[in-house]
Design an enzyme around this catalytic site. Sequence first.
Site, PDB file in Angstrom:
ATOM      1  N   ARG A 110      12.663   5.118  12.639  1.00 17.79           N
ATOM      2  CA  ARG A 110      11.551   5.731  12.678  1.00 17.79           C
ATOM      3  C   ARG A 110      10.821   5.385  14.007  1.00 17.79           C
ATOM      4  NH1 ARG A 110       9.122   5.239   6.860  1.00 17.79           N
ATOM      5  NH2 ARG A 110       8.086   6.980   7.845  1.00 17.79           N
ATOM      6  N   GLU A 160      12.703  -9.028   2.614  1.00 11.86           N
ATOM      7  CA  GLU A 160      11.825  -8.030   3.035  1.00 11.86           C
ATOM      8  C   GLU A 160      12.448  -6.799   2.800  1.00 11.86           C
ATOM      9  OE1 GLU A 160      10.808  -8.064   7.263  1.00 11.86           O
ATOM     10  OE2 GLU A 160      10.627  -5.817   7.381  1.00 11.86           O
ATOM     11  N   ASN A 212       8.186  -5.317  -0.523  1.00 13.48           N
ATOM     12  CA  ASN A 212       7.804  -4.125   0.125  1.00 13.48           C
ATOM     13  C   ASN A 212       6.403  -3.809   0.581  1.00 13.48           C
ATOM     14  OD1 ASN A 212       7.791  -1.691   1.547  1.00 13.48           O
ATOM     15  ND2 ASN A 212       8.900  -0.487   0.130  1.00 13.48           N
ATOM     16  N   HIS A 252      12.467  -2.372   2.710  1.00 13.00           N
ATOM     17  CA  HIS A 252      11.962  -0.990   2.881  1.00 13.00           C
ATOM     18  C   HIS A 252      12.892   0.182   2.317  1.00 13.00           C
ATOM     19  CE1 HIS A 252       9.300  -2.901   5.511  1.00 13.00           C
ATOM     20  NE2 HIS A 252      10.186  -3.670   5.985  1.00 13.00           N
ATOM     21  N   ALA A 271       3.070  -0.672   5.183  1.00 11.87           N
ATOM     22  CA  ALA A 271       2.516  -0.497   6.435  1.00 11.87           C
ATOM     23  C   ALA A 271       1.968  -1.937   7.054  1.00 11.87           C
ATOM     24  CB  ALA A 271       1.431   0.512   6.622  1.00 11.87           C
ATOM     25  N   ARG A 277       4.924  11.049  -2.598  1.00 13.30           N
ATOM     26  CA  ARG A 277       4.717  10.728  -1.416  1.00 13.30           C
ATOM     27  C   ARG A 277       5.796  10.941  -0.124  1.00 13.30           C
ATOM     28  NH1 ARG A 277       4.487   4.735   1.197  1.00 13.30           N
ATOM     29  NH2 ARG A 277       3.853   5.118   3.250  1.00 13.30           N
ATOM     30  N   TYR A 319      10.915   9.324   1.484  1.00 17.46           N
ATOM     31  CA  TYR A 319      11.027   8.204   0.526  1.00 17.46           C
ATOM     32  C   TYR A 319      11.646   8.531  -0.825  1.00 17.46           C
ATOM     33  CZ  TYR A 319       7.817   5.973   3.663  1.00 17.46           C
ATOM     34  OH  TYR A 319       7.228   5.347   4.864  1.00 17.46           O
ATOM     35  N   HIS A 330       3.773  -4.152   9.297  1.00 20.57           N
ATOM     36  CA  HIS A 330       3.823  -3.865  10.774  1.00 20.57           C
ATOM     37  C   HIS A 330       2.605  -4.496  11.286  1.00 20.57           C
ATOM     38  CE1 HIS A 330       7.166  -1.122   9.647  1.00 20.57           C
ATOM     39  NE2 HIS A 330       6.371  -0.713   8.815  1.00 20.57           N
ATOM     40  N   PRO A 390       0.852  -1.094  -0.032  1.00 18.97           N
ATOM     41  CA  PRO A 390       0.040  -0.086   0.004  1.00 18.97           C
ATOM     42  C   PRO A 390       0.804   1.254   0.164  1.00 18.97           C
ATOM     43  CG  PRO A 390      -0.128  -1.080   2.182  1.00 18.97           C
ATOM     44  CD  PRO A 390       0.628  -2.014   1.191  1.00 18.97           C
ATOM     45  N   ASN A 391       0.367   2.101  -0.755  1.00 18.71           N
ATOM     46  CA  ASN A 391       0.851   3.729  -1.073  1.00 18.71           C
ATOM     47  C   ASN A 391       2.253   3.597  -1.788  1.00 18.71           C
ATOM     48  OD1 ASN A 391      -1.344   4.927   0.701  1.00 18.71           O
ATOM     49  ND2 ASN A 391      -0.423   3.655   2.453  1.00 18.71           N
TER      50      ASN A 391
HETATM   51  C1  DQA Z   1       8.031   1.503   3.888  1.00 15.12           C
HETATM   52  C2  DQA Z   1       8.161   1.477   5.588  1.00 15.12           C
HETATM   53  C3  DQA Z   1       6.885   1.348   6.257  1.00 15.12           C
HETATM   54  O1  DQA Z   1       6.849   1.602   7.238  1.00 15.12           O
HETATM   55  C4  DQA Z   1       5.925   2.272   5.511  1.00 15.12           C
HETATM   56  O2  DQA Z   1       4.531   2.112   5.913  1.00 15.12           O
HETATM   57  C5  DQA Z   1       5.755   1.993   4.053  1.00 15.12           C
HETATM   58  C6  DQA Z   1       7.063   2.240   3.332  1.00 15.12           C
HETATM   59  C7  DQA Z   1       9.516   1.781   3.368  1.00 15.12           C
HETATM   60  O3  DQA Z   1       9.616   1.417   2.151  1.00 15.12           O
HETATM   61  O4  DQA Z   1      10.100   2.352   3.860  1.00 15.12           O
HETATM   62  O5  DQA Z   1       4.748   2.376   3.486  1.00 15.12           O
HETATM   63  O6  DQA Z   1       7.805   0.097   3.918  1.00 15.12           O
END
Ligand code: DQA
Length: 152
Positions: free
Chosen positions: A112, A103, A79, A105, A82, A22, A27, A85, A14-15
């Site tokens: 963070r 995994e 990736n 990020h 969120a 964003r 990022y 978590h 997501p996102n």
């Molecule tokens: C993320 C880190 C996550 O905590 C966050 O919710 C994201 C992006 C990252 O790529 O740094 O959406 O996965």
Amino acid sequence: MPARKLEFLILNGPNLNRLGRRQPEVYGRTTLADIEAMCRAAHESETLGLRFFQSNHEGALVDAIHAAQDDGIDGIILNAGAYTHTSIALMDAIASVEIPTIELHLSNVHARESFRHVSYISKVCVGVICGFGAHGYVLAIDALRQKLESDG
Ligand code: DQA
């Protein structure tokens, strides 16, 4: 005999479709399309195929992990955004397929908020890469390839 062609799935949650716009201070300004192009330029070859999929929906990500097994995918870079978590469903999906998964990020989640220090998926992944921005995807593909080659 020539090496069998490996196929990796790069799965984004997501996102991450909003990368570039964003929170660029966190990022960066690289879009997901840029990341795909970077990965293809660095790694795609006669011996390595790359497939990309992004969804904002947890169930669609679970479905993509299941489908990866049927499609003969050799490795996954995830990736999960969120959902990292929060998602026991994604952890179970990775555990339900026999595909080595990294995994990933972009940000250093450990530097963070404390809720980002918890990952449900680390337990079922072969390793974690975080904090290297868009270049992390290129690093992850290299790491997964080396892992598969050294494990035979
Ligand atoms: C993320 C880190 C996550 O905590 C966050 O919710 C994201 C992006 C990252 O790529 O740094 O959406 O996965």
